[in-house]
Design a protein around this motif. Sequence first.
Motif, PDB file in Angstrom:
ATOM      1  N   PHE A  74      37.780  16.474  67.384  1.00 56.24           N
ATOM      2  CA  PHE A  74      37.579  17.664  66.566  1.00 56.24           C
ATOM      3  C   PHE A  74      36.678  17.360  65.374  1.00 56.24           C
ATOM      4  CE2 PHE A  74      38.984  20.289  62.928  1.00 56.24           C
ATOM      5  CZ  PHE A  74      38.628  21.547  63.423  1.00 56.24           C
ATOM      6  N   ALA A  75      36.902  16.206  64.727  1.00 57.16           N
ATOM      7  CA  ALA A  75      36.059  15.822  63.593  1.00 57.16           C
ATOM      8  C   ALA A  75      34.623  15.582  64.039  1.00 57.16           C
ATOM      9  CB  ALA A  75      36.624  14.570  62.928  1.00 57.16           C
ATOM     10  N   PHE A  76      34.446  15.033  65.221  1.00 57.15           N
ATOM     11  CA  PHE A  76      33.105  14.763  65.743  1.00 57.15           C
ATOM     12  C   PHE A  76      32.340  16.075  65.984  1.00 57.15           C
ATOM     13  CE2 PHE A  76      30.063  13.937  69.182  1.00 57.15           C
ATOM     14  CZ  PHE A  76      29.404  12.822  68.674  1.00 57.15           C
ATOM     15  N   LEU A  77      33.047  17.092  66.433  1.00 56.03           N
ATOM     16  CA  LEU A  77      32.413  18.368  66.753  1.00 56.03           C
ATOM     17  C   LEU A  77      32.293  19.292  65.549  1.00 56.03           C
ATOM     18  CD1 LEU A  77      34.171  19.112  70.171  1.00 56.03           C
ATOM     19  CD2 LEU A  77      31.859  18.196  69.800  1.00 56.03           C
ATOM     20  N   SER A  78      32.984  18.952  64.461  1.00 57.77           N
ATOM     21  CA  SER A  78      32.970  19.836  63.291  1.00 57.77           C
ATOM     22  C   SER A  78      31.576  19.888  62.685  1.00 57.77           C
ATOM     23  CB  SER A  78      33.981  19.352  62.252  1.00 57.77           C
ATOM     24  OG  SER A  78      33.600  18.086  61.747  1.00 57.77           O
ATOM     25  N   ARG A  79      31.255  21.008  62.070  1.00 56.58           N
ATOM     26  CA  ARG A  79      29.959  21.194  61.460  1.00 56.58           C
ATOM     27  C   ARG A  79      30.148  21.721  60.029  1.00 56.58           C
ATOM     28  NH1 ARG A  79      28.749  18.525  64.980  1.00 56.58           N
ATOM     29  NH2 ARG A  79      27.193  18.827  66.638  1.00 56.58           N
ATOM     30  N   GLY A  80      29.202  21.395  59.184  1.00 56.05           N
ATOM     31  CA  GLY A  80      29.233  21.931  57.837  1.00 56.05           C
ATOM     32  C   GLY A  80      30.093  21.106  56.909  1.00 56.05           C
ATOM     33  N   ALA A  81      29.960  21.396  55.624  1.00 59.85           N
ATOM     34  CA  ALA A  81      30.676  20.638  54.593  1.00 59.85           C
ATOM     35  C   ALA A  81      32.121  21.120  54.480  1.00 59.85           C
ATOM     36  CB  ALA A  81      29.977  20.787  53.249  1.00 59.85           C
ATOM     37  N   THR A  82      32.989  20.225  54.145  1.00 57.50           N
ATOM     38  CA  THR A  82      34.379  20.564  53.824  1.00 57.50           C
ATOM     39  C   THR A  82      34.576  20.428  52.321  1.00 57.50           C
ATOM     40  OG1 THR A  82      35.200  18.298  54.016  1.00 57.50           O
ATOM     41  CG2 THR A  82      35.103  19.603  56.041  1.00 57.50           C
ATOM     42  N   ARG A  83      35.716  20.849  51.874  1.00 52.84           N
ATOM     43  CA  ARG A  83      36.027  20.752  50.454  1.00 52.84           C
ATOM     44  C   ARG A  83      37.079  19.679  50.187  1.00 52.84           C
ATOM     45  NH1 ARG A  83      36.036  27.036  48.223  1.00 52.84           N
ATOM     46  NH2 ARG A  83      33.918  27.552  48.949  1.00 52.84           N
ATOM     47  N   THR A  84      37.201  18.743  51.117  1.00 50.77           N
ATOM     48  CA  THR A  84      38.222  17.710  50.965  1.00 50.77           C
ATOM     49  C   THR A  84      37.961  16.835  49.754  1.00 50.77           C
ATOM     50  OG1 THR A  84      38.272  17.673  53.382  1.00 50.77           O
ATOM     51  CG2 THR A  84      39.556  16.012  52.240  1.00 50.77           C
ATOM     52  N   ASP A  85      36.698  16.561  49.472  1.00 58.88           N
ATOM     53  CA  ASP A  85      36.381  15.743  48.303  1.00 58.88           C
ATOM     54  C   ASP A  85      36.852  16.440  47.031  1.00 58.88           C
ATOM     55  OD1 ASP A  85      35.365  13.324  47.339  1.00 58.88           O
ATOM     56  OD2 ASP A  85      33.501  14.288  46.714  1.00 58.88           O
ATOM     57  N   ARG A  86      36.698  17.767  47.014  1.00 55.65           N
ATOM     58  CA  ARG A  86      37.195  18.531  45.877  1.00 55.65           C
ATOM     59  C   ARG A  86      38.726  18.495  45.823  1.00 55.65           C
ATOM     60  NH1 ARG A  86      34.819  24.444  45.460  1.00 55.65           N
ATOM     61  NH2 ARG A  86      32.933  23.125  45.539  1.00 55.65           N
ATOM     62  N   LEU A  87      39.364  18.571  47.009  1.00 55.64           N
ATOM     63  CA  LEU A  87      40.824  18.469  47.069  1.00 55.64           C
ATOM     64  C   LEU A  87      41.288  17.119  46.537  1.00 55.64           C
ATOM     65  CD1 LEU A  87      43.664  19.356  47.983  1.00 55.64           C
ATOM     66  CD2 LEU A  87      43.096  18.503  50.274  1.00 55.64           C
ATOM     67  N   ALA A  88      40.600  16.042  46.937  1.00 52.62           N
ATOM     68  CA  ALA A  88      40.951  14.719  46.429  1.00 52.62           C
ATOM     69  C   ALA A  88      40.837  14.678  44.908  1.00 52.62           C
ATOM     70  CB  ALA A  88      40.048  13.653  47.059  1.00 52.62           C
ATOM     71  N   GLY A  89      39.833  15.367  44.370  1.00 52.03           N
ATOM     72  CA  GLY A  89      39.697  15.430  42.924  1.00 52.03           C
ATOM     73  C   GLY A  89      40.878  16.129  42.272  1.00 52.03           C
ATOM     74  N   VAL A  90      41.343  17.213  42.884  1.00 50.68           N
ATOM     75  CA  VAL A  90      42.506  17.928  42.348  1.00 50.68           C
ATOM     76  C   VAL A  90      43.742  17.034  42.389  1.00 50.68           C
ATOM     77  CG1 VAL A  90      44.059  19.881  42.707  1.00 50.68           C
ATOM     78  CG2 VAL A  90      41.586  20.196  42.931  1.00 50.68           C
ATOM     79  N   LEU A  91      43.959  16.365  43.518  1.00 49.99           N
ATOM     80  CA  LEU A  91      45.110  15.455  43.630  1.00 49.99           C
ATOM     81  C   LEU A  91      45.031  14.364  42.572  1.00 49.99           C
ATOM     82  CD1 LEU A  91      45.360  14.984  47.516  1.00 49.99           C
ATOM     83  CD2 LEU A  91      46.603  16.597  46.079  1.00 49.99           C
ATOM     84  N   GLY A  92      43.834  13.821  42.379  1.00 54.25           N
ATOM     85  CA  GLY A  92      43.670  12.747  41.421  1.00 54.25           C
ATOM     86  C   GLY A  92      43.876  13.184  39.990  1.00 54.25           C
ATOM     87  N   ARG A  93      43.528  14.444  39.685  1.00 54.76           N
ATOM     88  CA  ARG A  93      43.712  14.945  38.320  1.00 54.76           C
ATOM     89  C   ARG A  93      45.130  15.419  38.064  1.00 54.76           C
ATOM     90  NH1 ARG A  93      38.762  17.221  39.633  1.00 54.76           N
ATOM     91  NH2 ARG A  93      39.745  19.252  40.061  1.00 54.76           N
ATOM     92  N   CYS A  94      45.863  15.735  39.111  1.00 56.59           N
ATOM     93  CA  CYS A  94      47.225  16.277  38.968  1.00 56.59           C
ATOM     94  C   CYS A  94      48.235  15.443  39.761  1.00 56.59           C
ATOM     95  CB  CYS A  94      47.266  17.723  39.436  1.00 56.59           C
ATOM     96  SG  CYS A  94      46.034  18.809  38.673  1.00 56.59           S
ATOM     97  N   PRO A  95      48.334  14.150  39.486  1.00 53.21           N
ATOM     98  CA  PRO A  95      49.226  13.321  40.308  1.00 53.21           C
ATOM     99  C   PRO A  95      50.695  13.698  40.174  1.00 53.21           C
ATOM    100  CG  PRO A  95      48.432  12.099  38.399  1.00 53.21           C
ATOM    101  CD  PRO A  95      47.656  13.374  38.435  1.00 53.21           C
ATOM    102  N   LEU A  96      51.122  14.144  38.989  1.00 51.78           N
ATOM    103  CA  LEU A  96      52.534  14.495  38.819  1.00 51.78           C
ATOM    104  C   LEU A  96      52.899  15.722  39.645  1.00 51.78           C
ATOM    105  CD1 LEU A  96      53.049  13.865  34.990  1.00 51.78           C
ATOM    106  CD2 LEU A  96      53.972  12.530  36.895  1.00 51.78           C
ATOM    107  N   TRP A  97      52.028  16.736  39.631  1.00 53.11           N
ATOM    108  CA  TRP A  97      52.288  17.920  40.440  1.00 53.11           C
ATOM    109  C   TRP A  97      52.251  17.587  41.928  1.00 53.11           C
ATOM    110  CZ3 TRP A  97      54.485  22.199  38.982  1.00 53.11           C
ATOM    111  CH2 TRP A  97      54.388  22.625  37.655  1.00 53.11           C
ATOM    112  N   THR A  98      51.311  16.754  42.314  1.00 51.99           N
ATOM    113  CA  THR A  98      51.233  16.330  43.716  1.00 51.99           C
ATOM    114  C   THR A  98      52.512  15.629  44.138  1.00 51.99           C
ATOM    115  OG1 THR A  98      48.833  16.056  43.511  1.00 51.99           O
ATOM    116  CG2 THR A  98      49.909  14.971  45.377  1.00 51.99           C
ATOM    117  N   SER A  99      52.977  14.732  43.294  1.00 54.98           N
ATOM    118  CA  SER A  99      54.196  13.986  43.599  1.00 54.98           C
ATOM    119  C   SER A  99      55.407  14.907  43.655  1.00 54.98           C
ATOM    120  CB  SER A  99      54.400  12.898  42.540  1.00 54.98           C
ATOM    121  OG  SER A  99      55.591  12.197  42.758  1.00 54.98           O
ATOM    122  N   ALA A 100      55.464  15.891  42.760  1.00 51.07           N
ATOM    123  CA  ALA A 100      56.607  16.808  42.727  1.00 51.07           C
ATOM    124  C   ALA A 100      56.671  17.668  43.991  1.00 51.07           C
ATOM    125  CB  ALA A 100      56.527  17.690  41.483  1.00 51.07           C
TER     126      ALA A 100
END
Length: 567
Positions: A74-100
Amino acid sequence: MSIAQSPGTPPPAAASKLSRKYLIMSAMVTVGCLVVIAVLRLRLGNPTALPIFLYLFLTQDYWASWLMLAILMFAFLSRGATRTDRLAGVLGRCPLWTSAVFFIVLCAGSLLVYHDYPLSMDEYAALFQSKVFASGHLTGQYPAKLLDWLIPPVTQNYFFFVSHGSGQVISAYMPGFALLLTPFTYLGIPWAANPAIGSISLLALHRLTFQLTGDERTAGWAMLFAIASPVFVVSAISYYSMSAHLLLNLLFTLALLRGTRAWSFLAGLIGGLALVLHNPFPHMLYALPWLAWMLYRREFGKLGWLSLGYLLVALPLGAGWVIFGSELQDAAAASHAHHASILEAAWHSWLVLLDKVFTVPDVVVIIFRLIGMQKLWLWAMPGLILLAWAGYRSTKGETIPRLLLASALLTFIGYFIVPFDQGHGWGYRYFHSAWGILPVLAALAMRNAQESQERARLIDVVGVVAIASVLLGNALQFYQVDTFIEHHLAQIPRQTSAGRTITFVELKGGYYRRDLVQNEPYLSDQDLMMVSNGHDRNAAVARGFSNSARLVAKGEWGERWSIGERR
């Protein structure tokens, strides 16, 4: 070329080439695992005739390998950009909320998927001991004449130390993890202990990655990779001590990296607790490279404080527990020998244990470890190990990543001298104490990829794989764990009697039925589980509890007797 190289000026096609390399290599390893499992399924026949380690590998891991291939396709066939890098940024900025949020999900999994049930004897022994501690005692207490009924003899002096003279019972494992469980057990929520440990582990992964990189987004990737790995999630809803091993080793590393004598002392306290969680071997393997590093740097002052911390915890909880267990067992307890004799008996029992636990690896052990390597791959996010290697390569030999890699390799190699296959357990349980190193190193590969626009496609592809694994990989393993536990419990008919009962379990036949014989430390259960010893003897024991005892159910699984009204 490594998967994540130092930034340069590659041609525009380099990004797609890099992502294809990650996907193709991951798919090749996964196909190799699938072929091995398929061949073994054909050669070995009925999995229920095999030990549990092989059973889980040939059944659960078979479907996990197919799903992993589907995710990679599925990843091989996927096209276009994802927003996962942005999601990783949110997780990294909000570790306490992520953990909760992660804690809430894990608690639900512990109750709904794991059924708030210690599936294996490893889990039951720790929970049993925590209930003993929560009651303010050191030992459980059973009627001495019923010990062999309440605890299968095959598990005595292996999972439990018992005194046939006094009826006292303790876990044969060191008590560190039971102590961590105790506050939760006292509050009536033991199922929340490992979810709490798992959610704190996410924070520790964030902190260690941030300390290495100074980048919140990279720390968020480490958290995402952990959540995308079923072994991390499922271990954190179980009653195993492995999540605690992972957390304490991460905290030990963080404390050492602070670099002061006070933090070295704290690292020793943490390491001392890690040594006595259930046995000292996992932390010993993890810590050895770090101790060697401190010796090489001649940091004798810090080593002294580190050693003091170890001794303050490991001596009373480790050596003290060994002495206590040796005294409890019949040979020492019956003689009431003086303290020197108790120490001698404890030392002798420890040597006997070492002789059983460590051996020169043979072909069987090597096969076990090779299977363990495949389980390590299949229970992680697809390609996580490749990303971890790429992340390590990108550091160009920096000291801390080298030490992390050394701890991981020594943990894996060290278990070649252990003759067991790990038995029950999710993923490769013997490696889990060092598993936290993988998402940290893999996150370094993503940091390197962020530095080059041409490698944005790699981030997109890894993001697709990670999100798919969070949703589908965990869902599959949750389903398989839930189904396995339900089938295990279904070996004994559900309770239908309105009164108190004794269920006598026939150990011959069935699949690991002995693990169903679990009771409270002081027999406070309304319903007791005992080993069946034939109808006449079962009846005599039941009538010893109540003259009006009557047989209410019988089958190839054993017998159930009603022994009175519920209290």
